[in-house]
Write a protein that holds these residues in place. Structure first.
Motif, PDB file in Angstrom:
ATOM      1  N   THR A  57       2.335  10.241   6.167  1.00 47.51           N
ATOM      2  CA  THR A  57       0.805  10.535   6.544  1.00 47.51           C
ATOM      3  C   THR A  57       0.708  11.457   7.684  1.00 47.51           C
ATOM      4  N   GLU A 103      -3.102   5.008   1.980  1.00 45.00           N
ATOM      5  CA  GLU A 103      -3.692   5.380   0.758  1.00 45.00           C
ATOM      6  C   GLU A 103      -3.775   6.896   0.695  1.00 45.00           C
ATOM      7  N   ALA A 147      -3.415   9.284   3.907  1.00 41.44           N
ATOM      8  CA  ALA A 147      -4.309   8.742   5.025  1.00 41.44           C
ATOM      9  C   ALA A 147      -4.064   7.386   5.465  1.00 41.44           C
ATOM     10  N   THR A 191      -4.875   3.733   6.535  1.00 46.15           N
ATOM     11  CA  THR A 191      -6.119   2.846   6.324  1.00 46.15           C
ATOM     12  C   THR A 191      -6.019   1.527   7.364  1.00 46.15           C
ATOM     13  N   SER A 213      -5.698   9.543  -0.117  1.00 46.96           N
ATOM     14  CA  SER A 213      -7.306  10.034   0.242  1.00 46.96           C
ATOM     15  C   SER A 213      -7.875  11.249  -0.709  1.00 46.96           C
ATOM     16  N   GLY A 214      -6.863  11.977  -1.571  1.00 42.17           N
ATOM     17  CA  GLY A 214      -7.325  12.801  -2.477  1.00 42.17           C
ATOM     18  C   GLY A 214      -6.364  13.689  -3.031  1.00 42.17           C
ATOM     19  N   ASN A 237       3.479   4.822   6.564  1.00 48.10           N
ATOM     20  CA  ASN A 237       2.889   5.829   7.040  1.00 48.10           C
ATOM     21  C   ASN A 237       3.702   7.018   7.156  1.00 48.10           C
ATOM     22  N   SER A 292       0.778  -1.176  -0.146  1.00 46.90           N
ATOM     23  CA  SER A 292      -0.061   0.013  -0.120  1.00 46.90           C
ATOM     24  C   SER A 292       0.980   1.491   0.074  1.00 46.90           C
TER      25      SER A 292
END
Lengths: 144, 139
Positions: free
Chosen positions: B37, A73, A50, A52, A75-76, B34, A12
């Motif tokens: 993130t 992921e 974001a 997940t 997210s936009g 992440n 991912s």
């Protein structure tokens, strides 16, 4: 098997960083794209990451939930609203009546730095996926 | 303390340790995925807490008949729920993320090394068993 979840999570990350790179490349190639006067110029885009919860099989769902394992992921994709660059080029076919052309708000240096960051993150995720794979292969060595 | 060859304390401990290492691998993979993130906090699987738990709660303590006798404690890894916690003291970026790439790569290496080590030990254990099956001839 939990190592498969680790590989899925790394995948991912790889996918998200690749998409980010695609967006950055599109910014870079359009750094000099102009539009006829009066229309909206190209604006640079950026991605939003974001965390997940990875898709789990019934067997590993509880384990994953306890470990709080998170994938990632996109997210936009957001448009950078900063002002376009105005350059005085009266001979340009896209110049307005005062002779100014609107260039995209893309700074090639900034895009290059972001691309480097995306590459590093991609490599880190790849390394994590490879380590998980090696560990799974190692398990087979017990019975060899 | 369990005796026997295939289900003794060492085997169980090593099995649990392998499981714990693969859980840590998952958490490291999660941290690395992440890394960009916003707001994500670095997670870690604790090894220390499980050790403590087992040290204080020995399943079958040895009997001590004299004050100078010491009870043998086996320090093994249990298979209980892993305590996952947020790591403190890492540099936080302005977006609230505190994943440190170098730290995670180090953890990745440690996990991989630990895993190889235990696999090797398990192989030795099985080779010993194979040796006794073959009446002392290694094979």
């Amino acid at each position: 098997m939990s190592l498969m979840t680790a590989i899925e999570v790394s995948a991912s990350g790889l996918s998200a960083q690749r998409k980010r790179l695609e967006v950055l490349v599109s910014n870079l190639v359009n750094a000099n794209t102009t539009q006829p006067a009066g229309t909206e110029p190209f604006r640079r885009k950026d991605v939003l990451f974001a965390a997940t919860t990875p898709e789990a099989s019934f067997g590993t769902a509880l384990d994953d939930a306890m470990l709080n394992v998170r994938g990632v992921e996109i997210s936009g994709v957001v448009i950078d609203k900063s002002e376009p660059i105005r350059r005085y080029e009266p001979g340009h076919p896209h110049a307005d009546k005062d002779g100014y052309v609107l260039y995209p708000n893309v700074n090639p240096m900034e895009e290059m730095v972001n691309m480097l960051s995306a590459t590093r993150s991609y490599e880190a995720n790849l390394q994590a996926a490879n380590t998980a794979k090696e560990m799974a292969v190692k398990t087979l060595e017990i019975i060899r | 303390m369990k005796v026997g060859f295939l289900n003794d304390d060492t085997m169980q401990g090593m099995g649990n340790y392998l499981g714990r290492l693969s859980q840590r691998q998952q958490v490291v993979a999660s941290n690395l995925a992440n890394i960009d993130t916003p707001g994500y906090r670095t997670q870690e699987v604790s090894f220390h807490a499980t050790m403590q738990e087992l040290l204080t709660d020995s399943p079958a303590p040895m009997r001590t008949t004299r004050p100078e006798h010491q009870a043998m404690t086996t320090v093994l890894f249990g298979a209980s729920a892993p305590p996952v916690f947020e790591v403190n003291g890492l540099t936080q970026r302005p977006d609230g993320n505190n994943v440190d790439l170098d730290r995670e790569m180090l953890k990745l290496g440690e996990t991989s090394f630990g895993y190889s080590m235990i696999v090797q030990l398990l192989r030795v254990k099985f080779r010993t068993l194979a040796s006794s099956i073959n009446e002392g001839r290694m094979g």
